[in-house]
Scaffold this active site. Structure first.
Site, PDB file in Angstrom:
ATOM      1  N   HIS A  49       2.431   2.722  -3.217  1.00 23.67           N
ATOM      2  CA  HIS A  49       1.873   3.284  -1.843  1.00 23.67           C
ATOM      3  C   HIS A  49       1.887   1.861  -0.867  1.00 23.67           C
ATOM      4  CE1 HIS A  49       0.876   5.839   1.293  1.00 23.67           C
ATOM      5  NE2 HIS A  49       0.028   4.741   1.677  1.00 23.67           N
TER       6      HIS A  49
ATOM      7  N   HIS B 185       3.847   5.737   7.705  1.00 23.72           N
ATOM      8  CA  HIS B 185       4.530   6.537   6.704  1.00 23.72           C
ATOM      9  C   HIS B 185       5.832   6.955   7.044  1.00 23.72           C
ATOM     10  CE1 HIS B 185       0.498   7.324   4.501  1.00 23.72           C
ATOM     11  NE2 HIS B 185       0.758   6.026   4.430  1.00 23.72           N
TER      12      HIS B 185
ATOM     13  N   ASP C 120       3.500   1.341   2.825  1.00 23.49           N
ATOM     14  CA  ASP C 120       2.750   1.011   3.994  1.00 23.49           C
ATOM     15  C   ASP C 120       3.490  -0.267   4.650  1.00 23.49           C
ATOM     16  OD1 ASP C 120       1.031   2.963   3.872  1.00 23.49           O
ATOM     17  OD2 ASP C 120      -0.422   1.837   3.047  1.00 23.49           O
TER      18      ASP C 120
ATOM     19  N   HIS D  38      -2.697  -2.988   6.142  1.00 20.56           N
ATOM     20  CA  HIS D  38      -1.897  -3.211   7.439  1.00 20.56           C
ATOM     21  C   HIS D  38      -2.240  -4.128   8.336  1.00 20.56           C
ATOM     22  CE1 HIS D  38      -0.908   0.989   6.486  1.00 20.56           C
ATOM     23  NE2 HIS D  38      -2.201   1.596   6.408  1.00 20.56           N
TER      24      HIS D  38
HETATM   25 ZN   LIG Z   1      -0.456   4.625   3.671  1.00 16.68          ZN
END
Ligand SMILES: [Zn+2]
Length: 307
Positions: A232, A76, A236, A259
């Protein structure tokens, strides 16, 4: 021609680590041109460059590690730095995690505004996607394709009535990042949170720093955006792609990714020399739309010509 940027002055804050639940002190400091973004664990004296070469574990967050020392939940903050166009900065933490704050990048954006940005006398280079590269894993995929700007098309789908499908397309600029992406918070499913807690994770997690989805709805009072969840994911992805070490000129098309896929497709790009080149900024047209929030324009205004 655009120039590399760093912070005008040092800023800092204290918050708790999402997984450890312990307080962490964070400091962001100016750095010289070509320093890149580097994290330093001041408690153990180890510095870790924010590059793909140092990506460690990627379970629920992105961790950087070197010589057995790691710094967790970097994405973040990395997203805020990349989203606002900071190329060179030193990040100091006195523990194993970056503080989670409110689970979004908005507090980091505010910190960076407090710091102010300053150009360095070195032109900024971009990594430009010339040919598509993709990583596909079951129903999940991440694909980088050529584009004149940094764009993200993201879609998610979960086996939950609230989150069957969400999709968003964002052209990432300091302004769009600040207004449309940075405030979107981390989210998790209640059933998962309970499992994480049992394994000693998410000890710092609460409704103060994550949107928690129960069986019938969101436990928090209200969402910041109707599609906060997919935004969000964009946040990321901006943070994870920052590990390329250059701002991206290209489009990420991600479906149900996370991720691990974000960094895998970035690794694949770097491993495919014919798929990219490193170029000076193609001088993307400046945005002229009226400012709603004022912050991004204010930040751009504060950037002066390089010394
Ligand atoms: Zn995140």
């Amino acid at each position: 021609m655009t120039y590399r940027r760093t912070l005008r002055r040092e800023v800092g804050c204290t918050g708790i680590g999402l997984h450890s639940g312990r307080p962490v002190r964070l400091r962001l400091l100016p750095a010289p041109a070509q320093h890149g973004i580097r994290f330093a664990r001041t408690d153990v004296g180890v510095e870790i460059p924010a590059t793909l070469a140092h990506v460690g574990e990627q379970d629920h967050a992105t961790t950087l590690s070197r010589d057995g020392v790691s710094i967790g939940t970097v994405e973040h903050l990395l997203a805020a730095l990349a989203g606002l166009g900071v190329d060179d900065a030193r990040v100091e933490v006195d523990g194993p995690e970056v503080p989670v704050l409110d689970g979004s990048a908005a507090p980091f954006v505010i910190l960076l505004h407090e710091a102010g940005l300053r150009p360095l006398a070195v032109p900024r280079l971009h990594i430009r996607v010339k040919e598509p590269v993709a990583v596909v894993h079951g129903g999940k995929s991440a694909r980088l394709t050529p584009a004149d700007h940094f764009e993200i098309d993201y879609s998610i789908g979960f086996d939950h009535p609230l989150l069957r499908h969400q999709a968003v397309s964002v052209r990432v600029t300091p302004r769009s990042f600040t207004e449309q992406v940075a405030p979107a918070r981390t989210f998790g499913f209640l059933r998962e949170v309970e499992m994480l807690r049992k394994s000693g994770l998410a000890l710092g997690g609460s409704l103060e720093n994550a949107v928690v989805i129960g069986e019938t709805g969101v436990l928090n009072n209200k969402l910041r955006f109707e599609d906060e969840f997919v935004r969000h994911k964009v946040l990321d992805a901006v943070g994870d792609l920052a590990l390329l070490g250059f701002p991206l000129l290209g489009r990420l098309e991600a479906t149900r990714a996370g991720h691990a896929l974000h960094t895998a497709v970035a690794q694949k790009l770097l491993a495919t020399p014919e798929a990219y080149d490193i170029v000076p900024a193609g001088a993307p047209a400046p945005e002229r739309a009226p400012v709603v929030n004022g912050r991004a324009r204010e930040l751009e205004d504060r950037v002066e010509s390089p010394a």
